[in-house]
Design a protein around this motif. Structure first.
Motif, PDB file in Angstrom:
ATOM      1  N   ASP A  17       0.832  -1.216   0.000  1.00 14.09           N
ATOM      2  CA  ASP A  17       0.000   0.000   0.000  1.00 14.09           C
ATOM      3  C   ASP A  17       0.862   1.259   0.000  1.00 14.09           C
ATOM      4  O   ASP A  17       0.546   2.245  -0.669  1.00 14.09           O
ATOM      5  CB  ASP A  17      -0.914   0.036   1.234  1.00 14.09           C
ATOM      6  N   PHE A  18       1.970   1.205   0.746  1.00 17.74           N
ATOM      7  CA  PHE A  18       2.825   2.387   0.877  1.00 17.74           C
ATOM      8  C   PHE A  18       3.424   2.774  -0.472  1.00 17.74           C
ATOM      9  O   PHE A  18       3.415   3.948  -0.858  1.00 17.74           O
ATOM     10  CB  PHE A  18       3.945   2.106   1.890  1.00 17.74           C
ATOM     11  N   ILE A  19       3.895   1.804  -1.210  1.00 23.99           N
ATOM     12  CA  ILE A  19       4.563   2.115  -2.477  1.00 23.99           C
ATOM     13  C   ILE A  19       3.568   2.585  -3.535  1.00 23.99           C
ATOM     14  O   ILE A  19       3.848   3.481  -4.322  1.00 23.99           O
ATOM     15  CB  ILE A  19       5.414   0.920  -2.959  1.00 23.99           C
ATOM     16  N   GLN A  20       2.335   2.038  -3.481  1.00 24.19           N
ATOM     17  CA  GLN A  20       1.315   2.568  -4.396  1.00 24.19           C
ATOM     18  C   GLN A  20       0.992   4.015  -4.018  1.00 24.19           C
ATOM     19  O   GLN A  20       0.941   4.896  -4.884  1.00 24.19           O
ATOM     20  CB  GLN A  20       0.021   1.756  -4.352  1.00 24.19           C
ATOM     21  N   ALA A  21       0.862   4.281  -2.738  1.00 28.01           N
ATOM     22  CA  ALA A  21       0.553   5.648  -2.291  1.00 28.01           C
ATOM     23  C   ALA A  21       1.691   6.584  -2.668  1.00 28.01           C
ATOM     24  O   ALA A  21       1.479   7.755  -3.016  1.00 28.01           O
ATOM     25  CB  ALA A  21       0.318   5.665  -0.784  1.00 28.01           C
ATOM     26  N   TYR A  22       2.932   6.039  -2.627  1.00 29.31           N
ATOM     27  CA  TYR A  22       4.089   6.844  -3.023  1.00 29.31           C
ATOM     28  C   TYR A  22       3.973   7.234  -4.487  1.00 29.31           C
ATOM     29  O   TYR A  22       4.250   8.379  -4.870  1.00 29.31           O
ATOM     30  CB  TYR A  22       5.392   6.069  -2.783  1.00 29.31           C
ATOM     31  N   GLY A  23       3.539   6.298  -5.316  1.00 30.96           N
ATOM     32  CA  GLY A  23       3.366   6.611  -6.742  1.00 30.96           C
ATOM     33  C   GLY A  23       2.376   7.745  -6.930  1.00 30.96           C
ATOM     34  O   GLY A  23       2.640   8.726  -7.651  1.00 30.96           O
ATOM     35  N   VAL A  24       1.245   7.643  -6.227  1.00 34.37           N
ATOM     36  CA  VAL A  24       0.220   8.707  -6.301  1.00 34.37           C
ATOM     37  C   VAL A  24       0.807  10.023  -5.781  1.00 34.37           C
ATOM     38  O   VAL A  24       0.671  11.076  -6.394  1.00 34.37           O
ATOM     39  CB  VAL A  24      -1.022   8.302  -5.466  1.00 34.37           C
ATOM     40  N   GLY A  25       1.552   9.915  -4.676  1.00 32.19           N
ATOM     41  CA  GLY A  25       2.169  11.094  -4.075  1.00 32.19           C
ATOM     42  C   GLY A  25       3.222  11.708  -4.972  1.00 32.19           C
ATOM     43  O   GLY A  25       3.420  12.923  -4.976  1.00 32.19           O
ATOM     44  N   GLY A  26       3.898  10.854  -5.752  1.00 31.78           N
ATOM     45  CA  GLY A  26       4.938  11.359  -6.650  1.00 31.78           C
ATOM     46  C   GLY A  26       4.349  12.219  -7.746  1.00 31.78           C
ATOM     47  O   GLY A  26       4.860  13.305  -8.058  1.00 31.78           O
ATOM     48  N   LEU A  27       3.234  11.752  -8.317  1.00 29.57           N
ATOM     49  CA  LEU A  27       2.565  12.536  -9.376  1.00 29.57           C
ATOM     50  C   LEU A  27       2.118  13.874  -8.789  1.00 29.57           C
ATOM     51  O   LEU A  27       2.242  14.925  -9.409  1.00 29.57           O
ATOM     52  CB  LEU A  27       1.387  11.749  -9.944  1.00 29.57           C
ATOM     53  N   ARG A  28       1.677  13.842  -7.531  1.00 31.44           N
ATOM     54  CA  ARG A  28       1.229  15.075  -6.849  1.00 31.44           C
ATOM     55  C   ARG A  28       2.428  15.964  -6.547  1.00 31.44           C
ATOM     56  O   ARG A  28       2.407  17.168  -6.764  1.00 31.44           O
ATOM     57  CB  ARG A  28       0.511  14.659  -5.567  1.00 31.44           C
ATOM     58  N   ALA A  29       3.516  15.348  -6.048  1.00 31.59           N
ATOM     59  CA  ALA A  29       4.704  16.136  -5.680  1.00 31.59           C
ATOM     60  C   ALA A  29       5.269  16.846  -6.905  1.00 31.59           C
ATOM     61  O   ALA A  29       5.753  17.973  -6.817  1.00 31.59           O
ATOM     62  CB  ALA A  29       5.764  15.228  -5.067  1.00 31.59           C
TER      63      ALA A  29
ATOM     64  N   MET B  61      12.021  16.542  -2.008  1.00 31.00           N
ATOM     65  CA  MET B  61      11.636  16.243  -0.610  1.00 31.00           C
ATOM     66  C   MET B  61      10.947  14.882  -0.537  1.00 31.00           C
ATOM     67  O   MET B  61      11.190  14.098   0.368  1.00 31.00           O
ATOM     68  CB  MET B  61      10.706  17.346  -0.082  1.00 31.00           C
ATOM     69  N   LEU B  62      10.130  14.592  -1.554  1.00 30.73           N
ATOM     70  CA  LEU B  62       9.444  13.298  -1.562  1.00 30.73           C
ATOM     71  C   LEU B  62      10.436  12.161  -1.793  1.00 30.73           C
ATOM     72  O   LEU B  62      10.382  11.116  -1.134  1.00 30.73           O
ATOM     73  CB  LEU B  62       8.371  13.270  -2.652  1.00 30.73           C
ATOM     74  N   ALA B  63      11.383  12.394  -2.698  1.00 29.57           N
ATOM     75  CA  ALA B  63      12.370  11.340  -3.016  1.00 29.57           C
ATOM     76  C   ALA B  63      13.164  10.962  -1.774  1.00 29.57           C
ATOM     77  O   ALA B  63      13.526   9.798  -1.577  1.00 29.57           O
ATOM     78  CB  ALA B  63      13.305  11.812  -4.124  1.00 29.57           C
TER      79      ALA B  63
ATOM     80  N   LEU C  56       2.120   7.163   7.686  1.00 33.97           N
ATOM     81  CA  LEU C  56       2.913   8.087   6.865  1.00 33.97           C
ATOM     82  C   LEU C  56       2.192   8.355   5.539  1.00 33.97           C
ATOM     83  O   LEU C  56       2.027   9.488   5.105  1.00 33.97           O
ATOM     84  CB  LEU C  56       4.266   7.420   6.589  1.00 33.97           C
ATOM     85  N   ALA C  57       1.696   7.291   4.948  1.00 34.25           N
ATOM     86  CA  ALA C  57       1.060   7.418   3.630  1.00 34.25           C
ATOM     87  C   ALA C  57      -0.205   8.256   3.713  1.00 34.25           C
ATOM     88  O   ALA C  57      -0.610   8.870   2.738  1.00 34.25           O
ATOM     89  CB  ALA C  57       0.732   6.034   3.080  1.00 34.25           C
ATOM     90  N   GLU C  58      -0.814   8.308   4.900  1.00 34.74           N
ATOM     91  CA  GLU C  58      -2.080   9.047   5.025  1.00 34.74           C
ATOM     92  C   GLU C  58      -1.872  10.517   5.359  1.00 34.74           C
ATOM     93  O   GLU C  58      -2.772  11.325   5.208  1.00 34.74           O
ATOM     94  CB  GLU C  58      -2.973   8.393   6.090  1.00 34.74           C
ATOM     95  N   ILE C  59      -0.679  10.873   5.818  1.00 41.17           N
ATOM     96  CA  ILE C  59      -0.424  12.284   6.158  1.00 41.17           C
ATOM     97  C   ILE C  59      -0.454  13.113   4.873  1.00 41.17           C
ATOM     98  O   ILE C  59       0.088  12.688   3.844  1.00 41.17           O
ATOM     99  CB  ILE C  59       0.974  12.422   6.822  1.00 41.17           C
ATOM    100  N   ASP C  60      -1.097  14.274   4.938  1.00 40.40           N
ATOM    101  CA  ASP C  60      -1.087  15.144   3.759  1.00 40.40           C
ATOM    102  C   ASP C  60       0.260  15.868   3.723  1.00 40.40           C
ATOM    103  O   ASP C  60       0.560  16.670   4.580  1.00 40.40           O
ATOM    104  CB  ASP C  60      -2.242  16.157   3.852  1.00 40.40           C
ATOM    105  N   PHE C  61       1.092  15.551   2.740  1.00 38.77           N
ATOM    106  CA  PHE C  61       2.441  16.104   2.673  1.00 38.77           C
ATOM    107  C   PHE C  61       2.469  17.568   2.241  1.00 38.77           C
ATOM    108  O   PHE C  61       3.450  18.262   2.488  1.00 38.77           O
ATOM    109  CB  PHE C  61       3.294  15.293   1.700  1.00 38.77           C
ATOM    110  N   ALA C  62       1.382  18.036   1.600  1.00 37.15           N
ATOM    111  CA  ALA C  62       1.445  19.375   0.996  1.00 37.15           C
ATOM    112  C   ALA C  62       1.865  20.452   2.008  1.00 37.15           C
ATOM    113  O   ALA C  62       2.834  21.182   1.758  1.00 37.15           O
ATOM    114  CB  ALA C  62       0.103  19.704   0.349  1.00 37.15           C
TER     115      ALA C  62
HETATM  116  N1  LIG Z   1       0.926  11.307   1.819  1.00 36.99           N
HETATM  117  C1  LIG Z   1       1.728  11.817   0.691  1.00 36.99           C
HETATM  118  C2  LIG Z   1       1.819  10.734  -0.382  1.00 36.99           C
HETATM  119  C3  LIG Z   1       2.843   9.677   0.030  1.00 36.99           C
HETATM  120  C4  LIG Z   1       2.450   8.387   0.307  1.00 36.99           C
HETATM  121  C5  LIG Z   1       3.383   7.389   0.668  1.00 36.99           C
HETATM  122  C6  LIG Z   1       4.743   7.725   0.717  1.00 36.99           C
HETATM  123  C7  LIG Z   1       5.141   9.033   0.481  1.00 36.99           C
HETATM  124  C8  LIG Z   1       4.195  10.015   0.122  1.00 36.99           C
HETATM  125  C9  LIG Z   1       1.057  13.085   0.063  1.00 36.99           C
HETATM  126  O1  LIG Z   1       0.203  13.645   0.664  1.00 36.99           O
HETATM  127  O2  LIG Z   1       1.472  13.485  -1.007  1.00 36.99           O
END
Ligand SMILES: N[C@@H](Cc1ccccc1)C(=O)O
Ligand SMILES: C[C@H](O)[C@H](O)[C@H]1CNc2nc(N)[nH]c(=O)c2N1
Ligand SMILES: [Fe+2]
Length: 296
Positions: free
Chosen positions: A151-163, A171-173, A250-256
């Motif tokens: 789940d974390f790595i999928q969320a990272y992918g979504v977060g990467g497109l957002r970042a 910062m995301l990397a 971590l994956a649920e925290i809004d990074f923005a």
């Molecule tokens: N929570 C991050 C997305 C993310 C998920 C998992 C790992 C790293 C980043 C965001 O708000 O953009």
């Protein structure tokens, strides 16, 4: 693997600079690996499996056990994908090497792990600039059998497109680098490895736990987002999770908002120590300039 985009495999981009396939995937052509290439896999596999029991986290050992990853042959990605799909909905797709950020993130966001199709040469056993099949499949894929990491790595992918949209890629990397690539986790009172960049490197698998020179600091998200990393030598700092499940929070925290706060602070050197760091072991001053491990 978070190396900069420099080392893109020329031929992956084709002569005209555009890949044959918009998502940069290629057939693995499993039958065309030579005996020498399988032998390189066998050497790396045996060396790591002699080191990792007792050093790698339980999730890694368990994932490895449940996957069709053999000692003496480069794994077949279709066979890996069958098992992964049933367990955590992931599949492994072959790519020539590093792919552009948005291609990488899009694959992860759709639970497709892009794994290098090539394997390093026999003279590159200890050091490699680009993720090859050993780093990607041996290092990353077993952890994808763990639901939290899946789940974390999928969320990272979504977060990467957002970042990318927020201009916060670096910062995301760093978050990915200090977890998925070089993360440590507490397990039954000891420190264990879960980062693929360590797991696929013989020298760093030993160094990260045994050496007195790196700092080992309790994971703190803004602190990690500020901390630069090196791609061509052992890490000087490892961040430690209390448990793998912390990745879900971590994956649920809004990074923005964090991106904004952290962007206003100076970045930190890879070997920095701050007064309120949750130091687990403080590295000593001199650095073991050992043979550079494979960056991840
Ligand atoms: N929570 C991050 C997305 C993310 C998920 C998992 C790992 C790293 C980043 C965001 O708000 O953009
Ligand atoms: C920050 C950036 O997304 C990161 O370096 C990506 C780039 N492209 C990649 N491409 C592949 N195949 N594997 C990787 O690990 C990465 N890392
Ligand atoms: Fe990697």
């Amino acid at each position: 693997m978070n190396a900069p985009q420099t080392a893109l495999h020329g031929w992956a981009a084709g002569e005209a600079g555009r890949p044959a396939n918009p998502d940069w995937t290629i057939p693995q052509r499993w039958e065309s690996y030579t005996p020498k290439e399988h032998a390189t896999w066998a050497t790396l596999y045996r060396r790591q499996m002699a080191l990792l029991p007792g050093r790698a986290c339980e999730a890694f050992i368990d994932g490895m056990r449940r996957l069709p990853i053999e000692a003496d042959r480069i794994p077949n990605f279709e066979q890996l994908s069958e098992v992964l799909m049933r367990s955590t909905g992931w599949q492994v797709v072959a790519v020539p090497g590093l792919v552009p950020d948005e291609v990488f993130f899009d694959h992860l966001a759709h639970r497709r792990f892009p794994a290098g199709q090539f394997i390093r040469r026999a003279d590159q056993l200890d050091y490699l600039q680009e993720p090859d099949v050993f780093h990607d499949v041996f290092g990353h894929v077993p952890m994808l059998m763990h639901p939290v990491m899946a789940d974390f790595i999928q969320a990272y992918g979504v977060g990467g497109l957002r970042a990318q949209r927020l201009g916060a890629l670096e910062m995301l990397a760093r978050v990915y680098w200090y977890t998925v690539e070089f993360g440590l986790v507490r397990e039954q009172g000891a420190l264990r490895i879960f980062g693929a960049g360590i797991v696929s490197s013989a020298a760093e698998s030993v160094f990260c736990l045994a050496s007195s020179s790196p700092h080992r600091i309790g994971f703190d998200l803004p602190r990690v987002m500020r901390t630069r990393y090196r791609i061509d030598d052992f890490q000087q700092t490892y961040f430690v999770l209390d448990r793998l499940d912390d990745l879900l929070r971590l994956a649920e925290i809004d990074f923005a908002p964090l991106y904004q706060q952290v962007a206003a602070l100076p970045a930190l050197a890879p070997d920095a120590v701050l007064p309120d760091d949750a130091i687990i072991t403080r590295g000593d001053s001199h650095h073991h300039r050992a043979r550079p491990p494979q960056p991840a």
